[in-house]
Design a protein around this motif. Structure first.
Motif, PDB file in Angstrom:
ATOM      1  N   SER A  57       0.467  -1.712  -0.094  1.00  0.00           N
ATOM      2  CA  SER A  57      -0.514   0.098  -0.069  1.00  0.00           C
ATOM      3  C   SER A  57       0.814   1.428  -0.390  1.00  0.00           C
ATOM      4  CB  SER A  57      -0.995  -0.317   1.727  1.00  0.00           C
ATOM      5  OG  SER A  57       0.312  -0.194   2.582  1.00  0.00           O
ATOM      6  N   ALA A  58       2.149   0.909   0.203  1.00  0.00           N
ATOM      7  CA  ALA A  58       3.210   2.473  -0.057  1.00  0.00           C
ATOM      8  C   ALA A  58       2.912   3.322  -1.188  1.00  0.00           C
ATOM      9  CB  ALA A  58       4.506   1.553   0.097  1.00  0.00           C
ATOM     10  N   GLU A  59       2.613   2.962  -2.543  1.00  0.00           N
ATOM     11  CA  GLU A  59       2.656   3.520  -3.771  1.00  0.00           C
ATOM     12  C   GLU A  59       0.852   4.174  -3.213  1.00  0.00           C
ATOM     13  OE1 GLU A  59       4.276   3.506  -7.290  1.00  0.00           O
ATOM     14  OE2 GLU A  59       5.754   2.334  -5.460  1.00  0.00           O
ATOM     15  N   THR A  60      -0.041   3.143  -2.889  1.00  0.00           N
ATOM     16  CA  THR A  60      -1.699   3.617  -3.338  1.00  0.00           C
ATOM     17  C   THR A  60      -1.871   5.011  -1.645  1.00  0.00           C
ATOM     18  OG1 THR A  60      -2.469   1.973  -1.767  1.00  0.00           O
ATOM     19  CG2 THR A  60      -1.987   1.670  -4.658  1.00  0.00           C
ATOM     20  N   SER A  61      -1.955   3.648  -1.022  1.00  0.00           N
ATOM     21  CA  SER A  61      -2.570   5.442   0.147  1.00  0.00           C
ATOM     22  C   SER A  61      -1.226   5.775   1.518  1.00  0.00           C
ATOM     23  CB  SER A  61      -3.670   4.227   0.476  1.00  0.00           C
ATOM     24  OG  SER A  61      -4.074   5.074   1.300  1.00  0.00           O
ATOM     25  N   ALA A  62      -1.305   6.505   1.572  1.00  0.00           N
ATOM     26  CA  ALA A  62      -0.232   7.192   3.007  1.00  0.00           C
ATOM     27  C   ALA A  62      -0.912   6.401   4.253  1.00  0.00           C
ATOM     28  CB  ALA A  62       0.065   8.516   2.691  1.00  0.00           C
ATOM     29  N   VAL A  63      -1.974   6.544   3.977  1.00  0.00           N
ATOM     30  CA  VAL A  63      -2.804   6.607   5.620  1.00  0.00           C
ATOM     31  C   VAL A  63      -2.241   4.786   5.871  1.00  0.00           C
ATOM     32  CG1 VAL A  63      -5.333   6.832   6.646  1.00  0.00           C
ATOM     33  CG2 VAL A  63      -4.678   8.533   5.299  1.00  0.00           C
ATOM     34  N   MET A  64      -2.941   3.971   4.658  1.00  0.00           N
ATOM     35  CA  MET A  64      -2.759   2.025   4.795  1.00  0.00           C
ATOM     36  C   MET A  64      -1.541   2.555   5.043  1.00  0.00           C
ATOM     37  SD  MET A  64      -4.549   0.126   4.672  1.00  0.00           S
ATOM     38  CE  MET A  64      -4.332  -1.402   5.069  1.00  0.00           C
ATOM     39  N   CYS A  65      -0.701   2.630   4.420  1.00  0.00           N
ATOM     40  CA  CYS A  65       0.711   2.540   4.513  1.00  0.00           C
ATOM     41  C   CYS A  65       0.881   2.952   6.313  1.00  0.00           C
ATOM     42  CB  CYS A  65       1.399   2.796   4.286  1.00  0.00           C
ATOM     43  SG  CYS A  65       3.579   2.532   3.886  1.00  0.00           S
ATOM     44  N   ALA A  70       1.642   0.480  11.875  1.00  0.00           N
ATOM     45  CA  ALA A  70       1.863   0.630  13.148  1.00  0.00           C
ATOM     46  C   ALA A  70       1.298  -0.719  13.600  1.00  0.00           C
ATOM     47  CB  ALA A  70       0.887   1.313  13.304  1.00  0.00           C
ATOM     48  N   TRP A  71       0.497  -1.892  12.466  1.00  0.00           N
ATOM     49  CA  TRP A  71       0.413  -3.232  12.801  1.00  0.00           C
ATOM     50  C   TRP A  71       1.886  -3.296  12.693  1.00  0.00           C
ATOM     51  CZ3 TRP A  71      -1.373  -6.318   8.412  1.00  0.00           C
ATOM     52  CH2 TRP A  71      -2.730  -7.637   9.043  1.00  0.00           C
ATOM     53  N   PHE A  72       2.843  -4.024  11.833  1.00  0.00           N
ATOM     54  CA  PHE A  72       3.677  -4.063  11.546  1.00  0.00           C
ATOM     55  C   PHE A  72       4.881  -4.082  13.232  1.00  0.00           C
ATOM     56  CE2 PHE A  72       8.771  -4.359  11.583  1.00  0.00           C
ATOM     57  CZ  PHE A  72       8.929  -5.978  10.668  1.00  0.00           C
ATOM     58  N   ALA A  73       4.536  -2.535  13.695  1.00  0.00           N
ATOM     59  CA  ALA A  73       5.171  -2.303  14.976  1.00  0.00           C
ATOM     60  C   ALA A  73       4.824  -2.845  16.063  1.00  0.00           C
ATOM     61  CB  ALA A  73       5.173  -0.772  14.715  1.00  0.00           C
ATOM     62  N   MET A  74       3.007  -2.903  16.503  1.00  0.00           N
ATOM     63  CA  MET A  74       2.546  -3.995  17.654  1.00  0.00           C
ATOM     64  C   MET A  74       3.132  -5.450  17.207  1.00  0.00           C
ATOM     65  SD  MET A  74      -0.402  -2.018  17.773  1.00  0.00           S
ATOM     66  CE  MET A  74      -1.217  -2.739  17.945  1.00  0.00           C
ATOM     67  N   ALA A  75       3.027  -5.676  15.747  1.00  0.00           N
ATOM     68  CA  ALA A  75       3.318  -7.030  16.112  1.00  0.00           C
ATOM     69  C   ALA A  75       5.145  -7.872  16.030  1.00  0.00           C
ATOM     70  CB  ALA A  75       3.072  -8.057  14.554  1.00  0.00           C
ATOM     71  N   ALA A  76       6.087  -6.515  16.238  1.00  0.00           N
ATOM     72  CA  ALA A  76       6.979  -7.009  16.525  1.00  0.00           C
ATOM     73  C   ALA A  76       7.540  -6.335  17.756  1.00  0.00           C
ATOM     74  CB  ALA A  76       8.048  -5.564  15.569  1.00  0.00           C
ATOM     75  N   ILE A  77       6.896  -5.852  18.369  1.00  0.00           N
ATOM     76  CA  ILE A  77       7.002  -5.049  19.502  1.00  0.00           C
ATOM     77  C   ILE A  77       6.533  -6.464  20.299  1.00  0.00           C
ATOM     78  CG2 ILE A  77       5.963  -4.478  21.864  1.00  0.00           C
ATOM     79  CD1 ILE A  77       5.999  -2.031  20.134  1.00  0.00           C
ATOM     80  N   SER A  78       4.927  -7.342  19.813  1.00  0.00           N
ATOM     81  CA  SER A  78       4.578  -8.778  20.905  1.00  0.00           C
ATOM     82  C   SER A  78       5.802 -10.265  20.650  1.00  0.00           C
ATOM     83  CB  SER A  78       3.286  -8.823  19.955  1.00  0.00           C
ATOM     84  OG  SER A  78       3.137 -10.063  20.806  1.00  0.00           O
TER      85      SER A  78
END
Length: 86
Positions: A57-65, A70-78
């Motif tokens: 989603s990096a090229e299509t939507s900055a909000v979705m990216c 944020a989802w990836f950061a939470m998964a990495a912290i977990s």
């Protein structure tokens, strides 16, 4: 009596799922060279899915990216708390 039987079946299913989560995953354990539980494999899959959504989603939507990052950061912290990442 019927309620007791049904409750015992639900408890046994929950217990077996918890056992499965804590069980060793053969494929990932063989690849990593150390014991890896199914719980860690699911958390790694979650982090991978979040990363792929962020990249896709990096090229299509900055909000979705941003949401996916944020989802990836939470998964990495977990994973870090679990001990899945050294």
């Amino acid at each position: 009596m019927m309620t007791t039987i049904a409750l015992k079946r639900i408890q046994s299913r929950t217990f077996s799922f918890k056992e499965w989560l804590n069980a060793k995953n053969g494929l990932f354990s063989a690849c990593a060279g150390e014991q890896v539980s199914n719980r860690v494999v699911l958390k790694v899959g979650n982090a991978l899915a979040a990363f792929l959504v962020a990249v896709g989603s990096a090229e299509t939507s900055a909000v979705m990216c941003t949401v996916a990052l944020a989802w990836f950061a939470m998964a990495a912290i977990s994973l870090r708390k679990e001990g899945g990442l050294s």
